[in-house]
Design a protein around this motif. Sequence first.
Motif, mmCIF file in Angstrom:
data_model
loop_
_atom_site.group_PDB
_atom_site.id
_atom_site.type_symbol
_atom_site.label_atom_id
_atom_site.label_comp_id
_atom_site.label_asym_id
_atom_site.label_seq_id
_atom_site.Cartn_x
_atom_site.Cartn_y
_atom_site.Cartn_z
ATOM 1 N N GLU A 180 -38.939 -22.716 35.792
ATOM 2 C CA GLU A 180 -36.974 -21.849 35.475
ATOM 3 C C GLU A 180 -36.714 -22.010 34.323
ATOM 4 O OE1 GLU A 180 -35.877 -21.313 40.665
ATOM 5 O OE2 GLU A 180 -35.230 -23.713 38.882
ATOM 6 N N LYS A 181 -36.892 -23.232 33.546
ATOM 7 C CA LYS A 181 -36.136 -23.582 32.236
ATOM 8 C C LYS A 181 -37.588 -22.736 31.131
ATOM 9 C CE LYS A 181 -35.195 -28.547 32.986
ATOM 10 N NZ LYS A 181 -35.283 -30.030 32.498
ATOM 11 N N LEU A 182 -38.629 -22.655 31.234
ATOM 12 C CA LEU A 182 -39.027 -22.090 30.120
ATOM 13 C C LEU A 182 -38.764 -20.571 30.305
ATOM 14 C CD1 LEU A 182 -42.633 -22.944 31.321
ATOM 15 C CD2 LEU A 182 -41.393 -23.076 28.757
ATOM 16 N N ALA A 183 -39.025 -19.787 31.624
ATOM 17 C CA ALA A 183 -38.506 -18.625 31.384
ATOM 18 C C ALA A 183 -36.744 -17.880 30.996
ATOM 19 C CB ALA A 183 -38.312 -18.089 33.089
ATOM 20 N N PHE A 184 -36.184 -19.017 31.691
ATOM 21 C CA PHE A 184 -34.685 -18.799 31.470
ATOM 22 C C PHE A 184 -34.307 -19.209 29.995
ATOM 23 C CE2 PHE A 184 -30.472 -21.252 29.499
ATOM 24 C CZ PHE A 184 -29.643 -20.442 30.592
ATOM 25 N N PHE A 185 -35.104 -20.050 28.611
ATOM 26 C CA PHE A 185 -34.533 -21.115 27.640
ATOM 27 C C PHE A 185 -35.653 -19.735 26.522
ATOM 28 C CE2 PHE A 185 -32.913 -24.676 29.185
ATOM 29 C CZ PHE A 185 -31.936 -25.150 28.387
ATOM 30 N N ILE A 186 -36.835 -19.589 27.445
ATOM 31 C CA ILE A 186 -37.137 -18.326 25.802
ATOM 32 C C ILE A 186 -36.317 -17.134 26.319
ATOM 33 C CG2 ILE A 186 -39.123 -16.750 26.046
ATOM 34 C CD1 ILE A 186 -41.154 -18.869 26.917
ATOM 35 N N ASN A 187 -36.361 -16.423 26.996
ATOM 36 C CA ASN A 187 -35.832 -15.638 26.954
ATOM 37 C C ASN A 187 -34.339 -15.611 26.267
ATOM 38 O OD1 ASN A 187 -37.359 -14.494 28.507
ATOM 39 N ND2 ASN A 187 -36.219 -14.314 30.218
ATOM 40 N N THR A 188 -33.588 -17.232 26.686
ATOM 41 C CA THR A 188 -31.930 -17.021 25.840
ATOM 42 C C THR A 188 -32.511 -16.932 24.815
ATOM 43 O OG1 THR A 188 -31.569 -17.887 27.878
ATOM 44 C CG2 THR A 188 -30.135 -18.596 25.647
ATOM 45 N N TYR A 189 -33.326 -17.946 23.888
ATOM 46 C CA TYR A 189 -33.983 -17.883 22.564
ATOM 47 C C TYR A 189 -34.296 -16.225 22.087
ATOM 48 C CZ TYR A 189 -36.208 -19.024 18.222
ATOM 49 O OH TYR A 189 -36.640 -19.076 16.660
ATOM 50 N N ASN A 190 -34.380 -15.470 22.641
ATOM 51 C CA ASN A 190 -35.049 -14.414 22.257
ATOM 52 C C ASN A 190 -33.493 -13.689 22.137
ATOM 53 O OD1 ASN A 190 -37.709 -15.030 21.885
ATOM 54 N ND2 ASN A 190 -38.338 -14.230 23.223
ATOM 55 N N ALA A 191 -32.709 -13.174 23.040
ATOM 56 C CA ALA A 191 -31.429 -12.469 23.162
ATOM 57 C C ALA A 191 -30.548 -13.273 22.131
ATOM 58 C CB ALA A 191 -30.684 -12.861 24.604
ATOM 59 N N LEU A 192 -30.702 -14.789 21.516
ATOM 60 C CA LEU A 192 -30.113 -15.367 20.527
ATOM 61 C C LEU A 192 -29.656 -14.693 19.747
ATOM 62 C CD1 LEU A 192 -27.166 -17.017 19.857
ATOM 63 C CD2 LEU A 192 -28.801 -19.012 20.158
ATOM 64 N N VAL A 193 -31.137 -14.751 19.236
ATOM 65 C CA VAL A 193 -31.311 -14.219 18.009
ATOM 66 C C VAL A 193 -30.964 -12.782 17.373
ATOM 67 C CG1 VAL A 193 -33.850 -13.537 16.207
ATOM 68 C CG2 VAL A 193 -33.459 -15.696 17.744
ATOM 69 N N ILE A 194 -31.524 -11.589 18.713
ATOM 70 C CA ILE A 194 -30.695 -10.788 18.300
ATOM 71 C C ILE A 194 -29.517 -10.853 17.973
ATOM 72 C CG2 ILE A 194 -30.674 -8.046 19.799
ATOM 73 C CD1 ILE A 194 -33.588 -8.639 20.390
ATOM 74 N N HIS A 195 -28.930 -11.324 19.599
ATOM 75 C CA HIS A 195 -27.463 -10.653 18.895
ATOM 76 C C HIS A 195 -26.520 -12.051 17.506
ATOM 77 C CE1 HIS A 195 -23.348 -12.542 22.188
ATOM 78 N NE2 HIS A 195 -23.277 -11.673 20.614
#
Length: 397
Positions: free
Chosen positions: A200-215
């Motif tokens: 869950e950490k892997l999926a959560f933080f990978i998705n969050t990282y990529n979304a934060l870059v776009i944001h």
Amino acid sequence: MLLTKPLSLLCLFSPVAVQMGETEGRVLGRVTVYSVLGCPHCVQAKTSLGRLGLPVCDVDMGKHPELRDSVKELTGRSTVPQIFFNSVHIGGNDDLQKLLPEELERLVRLVREEPVLSEALPLPEENQSDGSDTAEEADGAAELSAILRNMILKLFSEYLSSDGKCVDYKAMSLSPVFERYCELAVQLQRVELLSLTREEKLAFFINTYNALVIHGNVRMGAPTNTWQRYKFFNYVSYLIGGEVFTLQDIENGVLRGNRKGVAQLLKPFSKTDPRLQVALPDAEPLIHFALNCGAMGCPPIKTYTPQDIDSQLRTAAESFLENDDGCVVDSEKGEVRLSQIFKWYKADFGGTDEKLLNWILEHMGDSPKRSSLQSVLSSGKIKVSYMPYDWSTNSSH
């Protein structure tokens, strides 16, 4: 810069060729593409196929992960896209672009003149939930991350150039969907992180990282030099579970087990930092093929889920290594040229050239490139070099 279409595809993708085909009567078959929303290679493949004037059935593997095993068994590959003309598998986007004119013409004729058997290819069940993006459906960190990520991928898909290389962040900033994303991102502050499993950490933080870059790219603009990149990755942040996490914190603190980043003197988290409790115990080398920092040299953006996360990350690594931007094997010179990613994070792959190359060999799919690498490794005389990294922004403006 947009990619130039190969001559072999231009021959049959001209408007005249399509119009002539359309006058020949009803098309009996179809093209089936197994893809992932937001994947640049998938976007380019579907754009090319769309010019053929044939019906295209696009199966989103992100929404239908239950089909992964069936497609892999059928194709021998775990990467996307995977393309079928009726039941004839041609491979991925690179294979499509390299088709000779006569080969492509034969496949087009096949789809026009022959129906595809109803059970020839695995397809999703009808009337499945579309996973609508409402915050009320999110019961925790993983659920909220998936909702936010799906919204970003919809935006990314809509504003992605036809070659999958550039994003119109300016137009994205005006989208109501992006405004809705920003509203939901605020809710990251209420998630509880300590109860998350490794997956869950892997999926959560990978998705969050990529979304934060776009944001960050939409709100602040993309960094264009070394100093701007330093500030971007060390200051652009989300408030998650009551703590501030920058891009640097997520990548090197959480996902790499609190290791020093590139050109960093200190570890992201001190021994007394409460965020250290969230960090994974060890560096996860596969995350380097899932994180997208907004540069042209990065791997494509994809959605990751906790279920079967290791398989998803291996697929991402395999896809990256298949691409010449990630790895080039020159058998004649006994040389292996790699992305700078492998140089920057060499410690995550074993720390030596030998361990690095063996790791790459282990994570390559069955392909001529893998055979070439095996041959070079067997010779015992290997030169490892690193290709220049393309830091140019993937913004189209």
